[in-house]
Design an enzyme around this catalytic site. Structure first.
Site, PDB file in Angstrom:
ATOM      1  N   ASP A  95       0.797  -1.233   0.000  1.00  0.00           N
ATOM      2  CA  ASP A  95       0.000   0.000   0.000  1.00  0.00           C
ATOM      3  C   ASP A  95       0.833   1.288   0.000  1.00  0.00           C
ATOM      4  O   ASP A  95       0.365   2.327  -0.432  1.00  0.00           O
ATOM      5  CB  ASP A  95      -0.948   0.025   1.216  1.00  0.00           C
ATOM      6  CG  ASP A  95      -0.221  -0.202   2.536  1.00  0.00           C
ATOM      7  OD1 ASP A  95       1.017  -0.379   2.508  1.00  0.00           O
ATOM      8  OD2 ASP A  95      -0.873  -0.193   3.593  1.00  0.00           O
ATOM      9  N   HIS A  96       2.078   1.211   0.478  1.00  0.00           N
ATOM     10  CA  HIS A  96       2.866   2.440   0.601  1.00  0.00           C
ATOM     11  C   HIS A  96       3.586   2.843  -0.682  1.00  0.00           C
ATOM     12  O   HIS A  96       3.888   4.011  -0.876  1.00  0.00           O
ATOM     13  CB  HIS A  96       3.917   2.289   1.707  1.00  0.00           C
ATOM     14  CG  HIS A  96       3.363   2.416   3.099  1.00  0.00           C
ATOM     15  ND1 HIS A  96       2.414   1.565   3.602  1.00  0.00           N
ATOM     16  CD2 HIS A  96       3.628   3.293   4.087  1.00  0.00           C
ATOM     17  CE1 HIS A  96       2.118   1.918   4.841  1.00  0.00           C
ATOM     18  NE2 HIS A  96       2.841   2.966   5.168  1.00  0.00           N
ATOM     19  N   ASP A 160       3.819  -1.286  11.599  1.00  0.00           N
ATOM     20  CA  ASP A 160       3.366   0.033  11.199  1.00  0.00           C
ATOM     21  C   ASP A 160       2.712   0.644  12.428  1.00  0.00           C
ATOM     22  O   ASP A 160       1.949  -0.034  13.127  1.00  0.00           O
ATOM     23  CB  ASP A 160       2.344  -0.075  10.057  1.00  0.00           C
ATOM     24  CG  ASP A 160       2.016   1.291   9.498  1.00  0.00           C
ATOM     25  OD1 ASP A 160       2.544   1.637   8.440  1.00  0.00           O
ATOM     26  OD2 ASP A 160       1.243   2.024  10.139  1.00  0.00           O
ATOM     27  N   ARG A 450      -1.105  12.285  10.172  1.00  0.00           N
ATOM     28  CA  ARG A 450       0.150  13.009  10.414  1.00  0.00           C
ATOM     29  C   ARG A 450       0.259  14.210   9.492  1.00  0.00           C
ATOM     30  O   ARG A 450      -0.155  14.148   8.338  1.00  0.00           O
ATOM     31  CB  ARG A 450       1.360  12.108  10.160  1.00  0.00           C
ATOM     32  CG  ARG A 450       1.381  10.995  11.147  1.00  0.00           C
ATOM     33  CD  ARG A 450       2.721  10.328  11.257  1.00  0.00           C
ATOM     34  NE  ARG A 450       2.614   9.450  12.400  1.00  0.00           N
ATOM     35  CZ  ARG A 450       2.984   8.176  12.407  1.00  0.00           C
ATOM     36  NH1 ARG A 450       3.539   7.642  11.347  1.00  0.00           N
ATOM     37  NH2 ARG A 450       2.818   7.461  13.486  1.00  0.00           N
ATOM     38  N   SER A 644       6.598   7.098  13.072  1.00  0.00           N
ATOM     39  CA  SER A 644       6.532   5.790  12.436  1.00  0.00           C
ATOM     40  C   SER A 644       7.223   4.675  13.219  1.00  0.00           C
ATOM     41  O   SER A 644       8.073   4.908  14.062  1.00  0.00           O
ATOM     42  CB  SER A 644       7.212   5.919  11.077  1.00  0.00           C
ATOM     43  OG  SER A 644       7.638   4.679  10.604  1.00  0.00           O
ATOM     44  N   ARG A 646       9.061   2.614  11.549  1.00  0.00           N
ATOM     45  CA  ARG A 646      10.132   2.176  10.643  1.00  0.00           C
ATOM     46  C   ARG A 646      11.450   1.952  11.386  1.00  0.00           C
ATOM     47  O   ARG A 646      12.001   2.851  12.001  1.00  0.00           O
ATOM     48  CB  ARG A 646      10.304   3.166   9.482  1.00  0.00           C
ATOM     49  CG  ARG A 646      10.726   4.543   9.879  1.00  0.00           C
ATOM     50  CD  ARG A 646      10.627   5.512   8.698  1.00  0.00           C
ATOM     51  NE  ARG A 646       9.244   5.877   8.438  1.00  0.00           N
ATOM     52  CZ  ARG A 646       8.821   7.091   8.093  1.00  0.00           C
ATOM     53  NH1 ARG A 646       9.682   8.064   7.908  1.00  0.00           N
ATOM     54  NH2 ARG A 646       7.548   7.338   7.903  1.00  0.00           N
TER      55      ARG A 646
HETATM   56  C1  MIC Z   1       3.657   6.279   8.460  1.00  0.00           C
HETATM   57  O1  MIC Z   1       2.462   6.552   8.540  1.00  0.00           O
HETATM   58  O2  MIC Z   1       4.550   7.063   8.816  1.00  0.00           O
HETATM   59  C2  MIC Z   1       4.052   4.929   7.949  1.00  0.00           C
HETATM   60  C3  MIC Z   1       4.717   5.123   6.659  1.00  0.00           C
HETATM   61  O3  MIC Z   1       2.909   4.132   7.725  1.00  0.00           O
HETATM   62  C4  MIC Z   1       4.951   4.293   8.988  1.00  0.00           C
HETATM   63  C5  MIC Z   1       5.584   3.038   8.571  1.00  0.00           C
HETATM   64  C6  MIC Z   1       6.736   3.238   7.646  1.00  0.00           C
HETATM   65  O4  MIC Z   1       7.554   4.120   7.871  1.00  0.00           O
HETATM   66  O5  MIC Z   1       6.842   2.450   6.715  1.00  0.00           O
HETATM   67  C7  MIC Z   1       4.328   4.057  10.342  1.00  0.00           C
HETATM   68  O6  MIC Z   1       3.431   4.779  10.723  1.00  0.00           O
HETATM   69  O7  MIC Z   1       4.777   3.181  11.104  1.00  0.00           O
HETATM   70 FE1  SF4 Z   2      -0.372   4.556   5.109  1.00  0.00          FE
HETATM   71 FE2  SF4 Z   2       0.859   5.271   7.386  1.00  0.00          FE
HETATM   72 FE3  SF4 Z   2      -0.636   7.008   6.003  1.00  0.00          FE
HETATM   73 FE4  SF4 Z   2      -1.781   5.052   7.265  1.00  0.00          FE
HETATM   74  S1  SF4 Z   2      -0.619   6.702   8.189  1.00  0.00           S
HETATM   75  S2  SF4 Z   2      -2.237   5.720   5.192  1.00  0.00           S
HETATM   76  S3  SF4 Z   2      -0.326   3.389   7.010  1.00  0.00           S
HETATM   77  S4  SF4 Z   2       1.267   6.053   5.347  1.00  0.00           S
END
Ligand code: MIC
Ligand code: SF4
Length: 756
Positions: A95-96, A160, A450, A644, A646
Site C-alpha cells: 500500500d505504501h 506500522d 500526520r 513511524s 520504521r
Molecule cells: C507512516 O504513517 O509514517 C508509515 C509510513 O505508515 C509508517 C511506517 C513506515 O515508515 O513504513 C508508520 O506509521 O509506522
Molecule cells: Fe499509510 Fe501510514 Fe498514512 Fe496510514 S498513516 S495511510 S499506514 S502512510
C-alpha cells in the site's frame, strides 16, 4: 476465507479462565485492556500481577500484519532466522509504494512497473513462508485488517505504527519495528513493558458536523504528541457505544499521534454490525459467547478514577469540528473565527489549495459517504470547487461498493481525483510538484493522521491541517481554511448565497459490501520449493549482513549531530521518494537524519566533520567517521523518534557506525528499535545536560563494561578547550535487551539460539 475462525475460537475458549484468574491475582475489577493483556501471556494463564509502566512482560500475539515499506526489512531479517514457516498468522499488504498522480488506473500500473522487483520479492517470500499477500491496490493495511482480521479481545502486532487502528474492533493491536515482528514470526514471545492505562469517558452524542475524528483531535490537544507514551487508551461510556466501528477505528488509529501504545473500545453492537457486514457472522457469534470478557468489569467504568492511571472526560454533545495543524497533529483550532484569528496571527495561508480524503484513518465506507453528501450539496446548490479534491478509498471492497452506490461518481462530478486504494499522499507518495523544495507556501486540509513538515508533498512550505472527511470536503469546496460550514454562506455560480446542510451518511452500505477481486493471494500450503531471489546489483533490495557488536568500550566518540526540537522518524529516515530504498540498507542510509535540525546552526543536513573542520551532509560526514574507525553519538530532544515504526530509523545509524543515541526522552517504538539493532538508546538523567553538548565534543563512556539493568551509565564529555563534564545517563534495558546489545543485535541472538 482469509481469517481463521478456529484461531479466534481458540482465543475465546481460554478467555474466561484467564480473565478470572487475572482478576483474582490483581485483586480488583479489570479494565478491558488488562483482560486482553492477561489472556495473551506467553506462559499461559497468569500467575502474577504486573506493575504498570515498569514490568517487562512476554506476550503471545494472535496475528501479525506488515506493509510493503516495512515488510522488506522485516522479511529480510526473518529470512536469516532459519525458519521454514511463520509461527503465527501473518499478512503482507502492498500500500505504501504507490504514487498518487493521475488517478487509480494509471498510478497502479505505474507502481506495478517501477516497483515490480519489490512486489515480486514480497510475494515470493510470503508464498514461501506461509504469509497471506495483499496485492498493490487491495487497500491500506489497517482498513484491510479491520475488514478481514481484527476481532474483539484479540492481540496483534504490526510493522506500522497505525496497527492500533484495529482497536476500533476491540483488539489490543500494537505497532512495532520489523525485528519485533520477526521474533513472533519465528515462534518466540513478544516483549512489552506492561502499559499504563488511560481511560477516556465519552458522554453525550456526536451530531451535525462533529465526527469521530474530532474526538481524537481533541484528545491529541489534551494529551499532546507525547501524552500517551507507554499507555493504552481505553474509551468507554455512552458516547463510545453510539459510534460506528470504523469511527472507533479512526479514534484508535490516531492514538499513534499521541504516542499511545494502543487504544481500544469494548465490544458492542456497532462492532457486531460491522463483523456481520464484513461477512464474519461466525466471529460475531463466537464473540457473543464471551461478551462479558470483551469489555471491562462494570465497576471499572462506574468508578474509572480507581482503575485507570488517568481519566479524561469528553462530552460529545459539546464537541465541535476541529482542524489540527500545521506541522504537528496536536495543535487544535475550532473552525471559523478562531481559525481565522490564529491563521492571521501565525501567517498561515488562508486559501486552501487541496482537500485530501483517505489514509488508514478515514477511508471507510461511512467516511466516503458522509463526505460525498457534502459534495452532492455542492452540485445541487451550484457551487464550484475552489480547491482541488483527492480521494483514496481504504480498500478495494470500500471502493467497489462506493462505486456501485454512486458515491465516487459524486466526487468525480466535482473533478476530484480518485487515487489508488493505498496510502498515496499520506506518505509523500504524491506527485504534486516537479520540485517540491522550491514550491510556494500554501495550505491543504486532509483527513489523514500526520502532518509533519514535507510529509504529504515534500514541500516544507505546505501547511497541512487534519480534519474529518466531511469538513475536509466542505473546506475544499469553500477553498478557505477559516470556513465554518455551520455558519458561513457561500456564493454559487448564479451569485446566490447558499449554505451547507449537515453531512449525512451510511454507517454501513445499505445494500451490503461487494467486491469482485479483493486482491488477496493465499500462500501455498508447502512453500519450501519457492525460490526467493535478490539480485546482487539491485538498488532496491540488499541481503543483510549481521552487525558486529559495538562492544563495551566506547571512547573518543565524536558528535554526529545534536538535533534541535522535533525529531520524528520522518526527520531520521524520510519517506516519500526514499521509500524506494526500504529494502536496501546501504542506499537508504543516504537519507540518515537529513531532516534533523542541527542545534548549532539551525540547518538541516549540515554538520561539522571534526576530522576536517568542514561541514557536510549527515550521511557523508558519518561515512567519513566510519571509514576512520571513529564511533559517533547522536543527541536529541524530547520524544525523539516520534511517529513511524520504521526500524530503518534505527538500522541506518547502526549501519553507518553510530554507537549511541542520547536524548531527553524517546518515543516507545523507536527506543525498542534501537535496542533491537544493538545500539545504545540512552536518556539524560538531567535534561539540562543537553545544553552541555558542544559541536566539537569528544565522548568517553566510563562504565559501559558494567552495563546492567537499573544501573545508570556515566559519560565523560571532553570539550574543545580541554574542560570536561561527567554526566549521568539512564536506560531501560533489561537483561535480555543487554544481551542483544552484547551480540550486536536481537537477530544475532535469535540466530545463535536457532543454530545451537
Ligand atoms: C507512516 O504513517 O509514517 C508509515 C509510513 O505508515 C509508517 C511506517 C513506515 O515508515 O513504513 C508508520 O506509521 O509506522
Ligand atoms: Fe499509510 Fe501510514 Fe498514512 Fe496510514 S498513516 S495511510 S499506514 S502512510
Amino acid at each position: 476465507m482469509a481469517f481463521d475462525i478456529n484461531m479466534i475460537k481458540g482465543v475465546y475458549s481460554k478467555m474466561a479462565e484467564r480473565v478470572n484468574k487475572a482478576r483474582e491475582i490483581v485483586g480488583k475489577p479489570l479494565t478491558l485492556s488488562e483482560k486482553i493483556l492477561y489472556s495473551h501471556l506467553w506462559d499461559g494463564a497468569p500467575v502474577e500481577a504486573f506493575e504498570r509502566g515498569k514490568d517487562y512482560v512476554d506476550f503471545a500475539p494472535d496475528r501479525i500484519a506488515c506493509q510493503d515499506a516495512t515488510a522488506q526489512m522485516a522479511l529480510l531479517q526473518f529470512m536469516q532466522a532459519g525458519k521454514t514457516k511463520v509461527a503465527v498468522p501473518t499478512t503482507v499488504h502492498c500500500d505504501h509504494l504507490i504514487q498518487a498522480k493521475e488517478g487509480a488506473t494509471t498510478d497502479l500500473k505505474h507502481a506495478n512497473s517501477v516497483s515490480s522487483e519489490v512486489f515480486d520479492f514480497l510475494e515470493s517470500v510470503s508464498n514461501k513462508y506461509g504469509i497471506g499477500f495483499w496485492k498493490p491496490g487491495a487497500g491500506i493495511i489497517h482498513q484491510v485488517v479491520l475488514e478481514n482480521y481484527a476481532f474483539p479481545g484479540g492481540m496483534m502486532i504490526g510493522t506500522d505504527s497505525h496497527t492500533v487502528n484495529a482497536g476500533g474492533l476491540g483488539m489490543v493491536a500494537i505497532g512495532v519495528g520489523g525485528a519485533d515482528a520477526v521474533d513472533v514470526m519465528a515462534g518466540m514471545a513478544w516483549e512489552l513493558k506492561f502499559p499504563k492505562l488511560i481511560g477516556v469517558r465519552l458522554t453525550g452524542k456526536l451530531s451535525g458536523w462533529t465526527a469521530p475524528k474530532d474526538v481524537i483531535l481533541k484528545v491529541a490537544e489534551i494529551l499532546t504528541v507525547k501524552g500517551g507514551t507507554g499507555a493504552i487508551v481505553e474509551y468507554f461510556g455512552p458516547g463510545a457505544t453510539s459510534m460506528s466501528c470504523t469511527g472507533k477505528g479512526t479514534i484508535c488509529n490516531m492514538g499513534a499521534e499521541i504516542g499511545a501504545t494502543t487504544s481500544t473500545f469494548g465490544y458492542d453492537e456497532s462492532m457486531e454490525r460491522y463483523l456481520r457486514a464484513t461477512e464474519r457472522a461466525d466471529v460475531a457469534d463466537a464473540a457473543n459467547t464471551v461478551k462479558e470478557h470483551l469489555t471491562a468489569d462494570a465497576e471499572v467504568y462506574a468508578n474509572p478514577e480507581q482503575y485507570f492511571d488517568e481519566v479524561i472526560d469528553i462530552n460529545l454533545t459539546e464537541l465541535g469540528p476541529l482542524l489540527n495543524g500545521p506541522f504537528t497533529p496536536d495543535l487544535s483550532t475550532e473552525v471559523g473565527v478562531p481559525m481565522s484569528e490564529k491563521a492571521k496571527a501565525n501567517d498561515w495561508p488562508l486559501v486552501v489549495e487541496w482537500g485530501l480524503i483517505g489514509s488508514c484513518t478515514n477511508s471507510s465506507y461511512e467516511d466516503l459517504s458522509r463526505a460525498s453528501s457534502i459534495a452532492q450539496q455542492a452540485l445541487d446548490k451550484g457551487l464550484k470547487m475552489k480547491a482541488e479534491l483527492g480521494i483514496n478509498p481504504g480498500s478495494e471492497q470500500v471502493r467497489y461498493t462506493a462505486e456501485r452506490d454512486g458515491i465516487l461518481k459524486v466526487f468525480e462530478k466535482l473533478d476530484a481525483k480518485i487515487f489508488t486504494n493505498a496510502c498515496g499522499p499520506c506518505i509523500g507518495q504524491w506527485a504534486r510538484y516537479n520540485d517540491p523544495k522550491n514550491a510556494p507556501k500554501n495550505s491543504i486540509v486532509h483527513s489523514f493522521n500526520r502532518n509533519f513538515a514535507k510529509r504529504a508533498d515534500g514541500n516544507p512550505n505546505t501547511h497541512a491541517f487534519v480534519a474529518s472527511p466531511e469538513l475536509t470536503a466542505a473546506i475544499a469546496i469553500a477553498g478557505r481554511l477559516d470556513f465554518n460550514p455551520m455558519k458561513d454562506k457561500l456564493i454559487n455560480e448564479e451569485g446566490q448565497e447558499v449554505m451547507f446542510e449537515e453531512p449525512q451518511g451510511w454507517e454501513l452500505p445499505p445494500k451490503g459490501f461487494e467486491v469482485k477481486d479483493n486482491g488477496y493471494l493465499a500462500p501455498e500450503a508447502d512453500g519450501s520449493h519457492v525460490q526467493v531471489s535478490v539480485k546482487d546489483d539491485s538498488e532496491r533490495l540488499q541481503l543483510l549482513t549481521p552487525f558486529e557488536p559495538i562492544g563495551n568500550s566506547i571512547t573518543g566518540a565524536k558528535l554526529l549531530i545534536k538535533a534541535f526540537g522535533k525529531c520524528t522518524t520522518d526527520h531520521i529516515s524520510m519517506a516519500g521518494p526514499w521509500l524506494r530504498f526500504r529494502g536496501h540498507l546501504d542506499n537508504i542510509a543516504n537519507n540518515t537524519l537529513i531532516g534533523a535540525v542541527n542545534a548549532f546552526n539551525q540547518k538541516t543536513n549540515f554538520v561539522k566533520n571534526q576530522l576536517t573542520g568542514d561541514y557536510g551532509g549527515v550521511p557523508d560526514v558519518q561515512r567519513e567517521y566510519k571509514r576512520a574507525g571513529i564511533k559517533t553519538i547522536v543527541v536529541g530532544d524530547h520524544n525523539y523518534g516520534e511517529g513511524s515504526s520504521r526500524e530503518h530509523a534505527a538500522m541506518q545509524p547502526r549501519f553507518l557506525g553510530v554507537a549511541a543515541v542520547i536524548v531527553k526522552s524517546f518515543a516507545r517504538i523507536h527506543e525498542t528499535n534501537l535496542k533491537k539493532q544493538g545500539l545504545l538508546g540512552l536518556t539524560f538523567d538531567n535534561e539540562a545536560d543537553y545544553d552541555l553538548i558542544q559541536e566539537n565534543d569528544t565522548f568517553n563512556f566510563i562504565d559501559l563494561n558494567e552495563f546492567a539493568p537499573n544501573k545508570s551509565l556515566m559519560l565523560e564529555i571532553v570539550h574543545e578547550d580541554g574542560s570536561k563534564n561527567t554526566i549521568k545517563l539512564n536506560h531501560t534495558y533489561n537483561a535480555a535487551q543487554i544481551a542483544w546489545y552484547n551480540e550486536g543485535s536481537a537477530l544475532n541472538l535469535i540466530k545463535k539460539q536457532n543454530t545451537k
